[in-house]
Scaffold this motif. Structure first.
Motif, PDB file in Angstrom:
ATOM      1  N   GLN A  78       0.829  -1.198   0.000  1.00 26.34           N
ATOM      2  CA  GLN A  78       0.000   0.000   0.000  1.00 26.34           C
ATOM      3  C   GLN A  78       0.866   1.251   0.000  1.00 26.34           C
ATOM      4  O   GLN A  78       0.525   2.255  -0.634  1.00 26.34           O
ATOM      5  CB  GLN A  78      -0.956   0.022   1.191  1.00 26.34           C
ATOM      6  CG  GLN A  78      -1.936   1.191   1.113  1.00 26.34           C
ATOM      7  CD  GLN A  78      -2.931   1.224   2.246  1.00 26.34           C
ATOM      8  OE1 GLN A  78      -2.847   0.451   3.197  1.00 26.34           O
ATOM      9  NE2 GLN A  78      -3.897   2.132   2.175  1.00 26.34           N
ATOM     10  N   ASN A  79       2.003   1.211   0.691  1.00 28.65           N
ATOM     11  CA  ASN A  79       2.895   2.372   0.711  1.00 28.65           C
ATOM     12  C   ASN A  79       3.436   2.688  -0.681  1.00 28.65           C
ATOM     13  O   ASN A  79       3.569   3.856  -1.058  1.00 28.65           O
ATOM     14  CB  ASN A  79       4.048   2.141   1.685  1.00 28.65           C
ATOM     15  CG  ASN A  79       3.583   2.080   3.128  1.00 28.65           C
ATOM     16  OD1 ASN A  79       2.496   2.552   3.458  1.00 28.65           O
ATOM     17  ND2 ASN A  79       4.394   1.495   3.985  1.00 28.65           N
ATOM     18  N   MET A  80       3.752   1.641  -1.436  1.00 30.91           N
ATOM     19  CA  MET A  80       4.206   1.865  -2.811  1.00 30.91           C
ATOM     20  C   MET A  80       3.116   2.578  -3.618  1.00 30.91           C
ATOM     21  O   MET A  80       3.393   3.507  -4.382  1.00 30.91           O
ATOM     22  CB  MET A  80       4.568   0.547  -3.479  1.00 30.91           C
ATOM     23  CG  MET A  80       5.889  -0.065  -3.031  1.00 30.91           C
ATOM     24  SD  MET A  80       7.348   0.876  -3.562  1.00 30.91           S
ATOM     25  CE  MET A  80       7.264   0.730  -5.357  1.00 30.91           C
ATOM     26  N   ALA A  81       1.870   2.158  -3.430  1.00 28.93           N
ATOM     27  CA  ALA A  81       0.759   2.773  -4.157  1.00 28.93           C
ATOM     28  C   ALA A  81       0.525   4.209  -3.700  1.00 28.93           C
ATOM     29  O   ALA A  81       0.317   5.110  -4.524  1.00 28.93           O
ATOM     30  CB  ALA A  81      -0.508   1.946  -3.962  1.00 28.93           C
ATOM     31  N   LEU A  82       0.568   4.445  -2.389  1.00 34.25           N
ATOM     32  CA  LEU A  82       0.329   5.787  -1.852  1.00 34.25           C
ATOM     33  C   LEU A  82       1.382   6.773  -2.342  1.00 34.25           C
ATOM     34  O   LEU A  82       1.068   7.902  -2.738  1.00 34.25           O
ATOM     35  CB  LEU A  82       0.333   5.749  -0.322  1.00 34.25           C
ATOM     36  CG  LEU A  82      -0.861   5.069   0.354  1.00 34.25           C
ATOM     37  CD1 LEU A  82      -0.597   4.898   1.849  1.00 34.25           C
ATOM     38  CD2 LEU A  82      -2.136   5.873   0.133  1.00 34.25           C
ATOM     39  N   MET A  95      12.129  -4.797  -0.450  1.00 32.65           N
ATOM     40  CA  MET A  95      12.556  -4.969  -1.829  1.00 32.65           C
ATOM     41  C   MET A  95      11.634  -5.871  -2.640  1.00 32.65           C
ATOM     42  O   MET A  95      11.407  -5.630  -3.824  1.00 32.65           O
ATOM     43  CB  MET A  95      13.984  -5.508  -1.861  1.00 32.65           C
ATOM     44  CG  MET A  95      15.043  -4.526  -1.376  1.00 32.65           C
ATOM     45  SD  MET A  95      15.263  -3.086  -2.479  1.00 32.65           S
ATOM     46  CE  MET A  95      14.216  -1.859  -1.694  1.00 32.65           C
ATOM     47  N   GLY A  96      11.088  -6.901  -2.024  1.00 31.34           N
ATOM     48  CA  GLY A  96      10.192  -7.796  -2.750  1.00 31.34           C
ATOM     49  C   GLY A  96       8.937  -7.091  -3.237  1.00 31.34           C
ATOM     50  O   GLY A  96       8.642  -7.073  -4.440  1.00 31.34           O
ATOM     51  N   PRO A  97       8.147  -6.493  -2.319  1.00 27.26           N
ATOM     52  CA  PRO A  97       6.964  -5.749  -2.752  1.00 27.26           C
ATOM     53  C   PRO A  97       7.288  -4.602  -3.699  1.00 27.26           C
ATOM     54  O   PRO A  97       6.504  -4.294  -4.594  1.00 27.26           O
ATOM     55  CB  PRO A  97       6.397  -5.221  -1.426  1.00 27.26           C
ATOM     56  CG  PRO A  97       6.800  -6.250  -0.429  1.00 27.26           C
ATOM     57  CD  PRO A  97       8.185  -6.669  -0.853  1.00 27.26           C
ATOM     58  N   ALA A  98       8.462  -3.968  -3.515  1.00 26.42           N
ATOM     59  CA  ALA A  98       8.855  -2.880  -4.423  1.00 26.42           C
ATOM     60  C   ALA A  98       9.020  -3.407  -5.844  1.00 26.42           C
ATOM     61  O   ALA A  98       8.525  -2.817  -6.813  1.00 26.42           O
ATOM     62  CB  ALA A  98      10.154  -2.233  -3.939  1.00 26.42           C
ATOM     63  N   ASN A 106       1.358  -5.267  -8.185  1.00 26.26           N
ATOM     64  CA  ASN A 106       0.817  -4.890  -6.879  1.00 26.26           C
ATOM     65  C   ASN A 106      -0.676  -5.200  -6.879  1.00 26.26           C
ATOM     66  O   ASN A 106      -1.407  -4.714  -7.747  1.00 26.26           O
ATOM     67  CB  ASN A 106       1.056  -3.396  -6.634  1.00 26.26           C
ATOM     68  CG  ASN A 106       0.742  -2.958  -5.207  1.00 26.26           C
ATOM     69  OD1 ASN A 106      -0.283  -3.310  -4.657  1.00 26.26           O
ATOM     70  ND2 ASN A 106       1.641  -2.181  -4.627  1.00 26.26           N
ATOM     71  N   PRO A 107      -1.155  -5.998  -5.924  1.00 26.81           N
ATOM     72  CA  PRO A 107      -2.573  -6.386  -5.928  1.00 26.81           C
ATOM     73  C   PRO A 107      -3.530  -5.221  -5.739  1.00 26.81           C
ATOM     74  O   PRO A 107      -4.714  -5.322  -6.058  1.00 26.81           O
ATOM     75  CB  PRO A 107      -2.668  -7.377  -4.755  1.00 26.81           C
ATOM     76  CG  PRO A 107      -1.488  -7.067  -3.883  1.00 26.81           C
ATOM     77  CD  PRO A 107      -0.410  -6.623  -4.813  1.00 26.81           C
ATOM     78  N   ILE A 108      -3.027  -4.088  -5.239  1.00 25.74           N
ATOM     79  CA  ILE A 108      -3.886  -2.916  -5.046  1.00 25.74           C
ATOM     80  C   ILE A 108      -4.296  -2.315  -6.390  1.00 25.74           C
ATOM     81  O   ILE A 108      -5.411  -1.807  -6.546  1.00 25.74           O
ATOM     82  CB  ILE A 108      -3.167  -1.865  -4.177  1.00 25.74           C
ATOM     83  CG1 ILE A 108      -2.959  -2.424  -2.760  1.00 25.74           C
ATOM     84  CG2 ILE A 108      -3.948  -0.549  -4.119  1.00 25.74           C
ATOM     85  CD1 ILE A 108      -2.122  -1.541  -1.875  1.00 25.74           C
ATOM     86  N   ALA A 109      -3.382  -2.370  -7.361  1.00 23.79           N
ATOM     87  CA  ALA A 109      -3.670  -1.830  -8.696  1.00 23.79           C
ATOM     88  C   ALA A 109      -2.971  -2.696  -9.734  1.00 23.79           C
ATOM     89  O   ALA A 109      -1.950  -2.303 -10.301  1.00 23.79           O
ATOM     90  CB  ALA A 109      -3.212  -0.377  -8.799  1.00 23.79           C
ATOM     91  N   THR A 161       2.353 -11.140   1.952  1.00 17.48           N
ATOM     92  CA  THR A 161       2.722 -11.395   0.561  1.00 17.48           C
ATOM     93  C   THR A 161       3.629 -12.606   0.425  1.00 17.48           C
ATOM     94  O   THR A 161       3.474 -13.413  -0.509  1.00 17.48           O
ATOM     95  CB  THR A 161       3.425 -10.164  -0.041  1.00 17.48           C
ATOM     96  OG1 THR A 161       2.557  -9.026   0.049  1.00 17.48           O
ATOM     97  CG2 THR A 161       3.797 -10.398  -1.500  1.00 17.48           C
ATOM     98  N   TYR A 162       4.568 -12.758   1.355  1.00 15.68           N
ATOM     99  CA  TYR A 162       5.607 -13.784   1.189  1.00 15.68           C
ATOM    100  C   TYR A 162       5.517 -14.972   2.153  1.00 15.68           C
ATOM    101  O   TYR A 162       5.860 -16.101   1.771  1.00 15.68           O
ATOM    102  CB  TYR A 162       6.992 -13.132   1.312  1.00 15.68           C
ATOM    103  CG  TYR A 162       7.323 -12.282   0.122  1.00 15.68           C
ATOM    104  CD1 TYR A 162       7.828 -12.844  -1.050  1.00 15.68           C
ATOM    105  CD2 TYR A 162       7.081 -10.918   0.135  1.00 15.68           C
ATOM    106  CE1 TYR A 162       8.101 -12.070  -2.157  1.00 15.68           C
ATOM    107  CE2 TYR A 162       7.342 -10.134  -0.970  1.00 15.68           C
ATOM    108  CZ  TYR A 162       7.855 -10.708  -2.117  1.00 15.68           C
ATOM    109  OH  TYR A 162       8.104  -9.943  -3.226  1.00 15.68           O
ATOM    110  N   PHE A 163       5.077 -14.737   3.394  1.00  9.09           N
ATOM    111  CA  PHE A 163       5.121 -15.841   4.359  1.00  9.09           C
ATOM    112  C   PHE A 163       4.191 -17.003   3.988  1.00  9.09           C
ATOM    113  O   PHE A 163       4.562 -18.172   4.162  1.00  9.09           O
ATOM    114  CB  PHE A 163       4.834 -15.343   5.774  1.00  9.09           C
ATOM    115  CG  PHE A 163       5.848 -15.816   6.788  1.00  9.09           C
ATOM    116  CD1 PHE A 163       6.440 -17.073   6.690  1.00  9.09           C
ATOM    117  CD2 PHE A 163       6.225 -15.008   7.850  1.00  9.09           C
ATOM    118  CE1 PHE A 163       7.375 -17.509   7.613  1.00  9.09           C
ATOM    119  CE2 PHE A 163       7.167 -15.427   8.777  1.00  9.09           C
ATOM    120  CZ  PHE A 163       7.733 -16.681   8.659  1.00  9.09           C
ATOM    121  N   PRO A 164       2.974 -16.758   3.476  1.00  8.35           N
ATOM    122  CA  PRO A 164       2.159 -17.906   3.059  1.00  8.35           C
ATOM    123  C   PRO A 164       2.857 -18.748   1.986  1.00  8.35           C
ATOM    124  O   PRO A 164       2.806 -19.990   2.023  1.00  8.35           O
ATOM    125  CB  PRO A 164       0.884 -17.254   2.517  1.00  8.35           C
ATOM    126  CG  PRO A 164       0.797 -15.955   3.256  1.00  8.35           C
ATOM    127  CD  PRO A 164       2.217 -15.493   3.380  1.00  8.35           C
TER     128      PRO A 164
END
Length: 333
Positions: A78-82, A95-98, A106-109, A161-164
């Protein structure tokens, strides 16, 4: 001729006035295009992001005489999107979500390549760790019973995002639960979930609080499990120091992913340069905000291999840390 003399006299007087100013006044950056306030996207309360980000925002705000504060969010995605959309000036991400956000994953968009979020400084490594109540009898990953209810943090967070996926890789069968870290800590104590899978800088406030209130197990990975995870995900081996928690008698094996502070790439370079200078020039103050900031050091600039650098941040690291940042890794080039 009189006009020329008057002009020369005026220029000379102006030059003398400038020379008479204190050095600090002469060096003061032009603030005309700076924002009057800013927010830092963090994560849920009870996690390291919230403590670190809110403390950093307050420090920068006080030093620069601006209104700044941390904002509770869903975490790195969400921070990346914001930040990309300009809804937050700054944020914290891993780094992974980035990388996924830049690639349009990004699942948000979905499909939106979030390239307007720039790196400004290294924060710390995020270890992936597992906590449960001692009364559960779970002392290893293999001990987690089929169908266990595992809390993975806020939806869209690094942990979620990653632990599951990591648990899938290790053959763990589970029911997925989401929530803020404080909320999940309460659910663990109340028996509503069986395990919490954290991805957060240590010490994690929720874990520190849990071990004061009840007996817990902090479960580490085996060397084989570390290797298996590292083959599949952008992480490296990590050890949680024994003195991090009262519960630990020896270091706990883990894996970790680097975190970076990010900024809207369109922010003024002089503003971002001053922000980075405040953070990177006095590590002791940052450690006072959160112990994880022990890794918030100039030499860790090279841990960013994903995000473009903000020009103001790149300038600071080149001048103060001899950073060899390639031109093609600086936004706008």
């Amino acid at each position: 001729m009189k006009n020329r003399v008057a002009t020369a006299t005026t220029i000379g007087a102006t030059a003398l006035a400038i020379l008479a100013l204190p050095a600090s006044a002469q060096d003061e950056p032009d603030r005309s295009d700076w924002p009057s306030s800013f927010t830092v996207g963090t994560a849920s309360q009870g996690g390291t992001y919230f403590a670190y980000g809110s403390g950093w925002a307050n420090l920068v705000g006080e030093e620069l005489g601006l209104s700044g504060g941390g904002e509770v969010t869903g975490g790195p995605m969400q921070n990346m999107a914001l930040v990309h959309n300009g809804d937050a000036a700054f944020g914290l991400t891993t780094m992974g979500p980035a990388a996924e956000s830049i690639a349009g994953q990004n699942p948000i968009a979905p499909g939106l390549e979030m390239t307007n979020a720039c790196a400004i400084f290294p924060m710390y490594q995020t270890p992936f760790s597992v906590t449960t109540l001692s009364s559960s009898g779970i002392e290893s990953i293999e001990d987690i019973p089929d169908g266990s209810r595992i809390g993975f943090g806020p939806a869209g967070s690094t942990s979620d995002t990653y632990f599951p996926r990591m648990m899938d890789t290790l053959g763990v069968n589970y029911e997925r639960r989401n929530g803020g870290w404080e909320d999940l800590g309460g659910q663990l104590q109340d028996g509503l979930i069986d395990v919490i899978a954290f991805a957060a800088g240590v010490p994690i406030p929720t874990v520190s609080q849990l071990e004061v209130q009840t007996d817990i197990n902090i479960i580490d990975f085996t060397e084989e499990q570390q290797a298996t995870i590292a083959e599949e995900f952008p992480v490296s081996d990590f050890e949680i120091p024994a003195d991090t928690y009262q519960t630990l008698e020896e270091p706990a094996r883990s894996v970790a992913m680097w975190n970076f502070a990010i900024a809207d790439c369109g922010l003024p370079a002089s503003f971002v340069n001053e922000v980075v200078d405040i953070v990177m020039s006095d590590n002791e103050r940052m450690v006072g905000i959160h112990q994880a900031a022990e890794e918030t050091l100039p030499e860790n600039w090279d841990k960013n291999k994903v995000l473009k650098w903000h020009p103001g941040a790149a300038e600071w690291f080149r001048e103060n840390a001899d950073a060899d940042i390639p031109e093609d890794m600086v936004f706008g080039n």
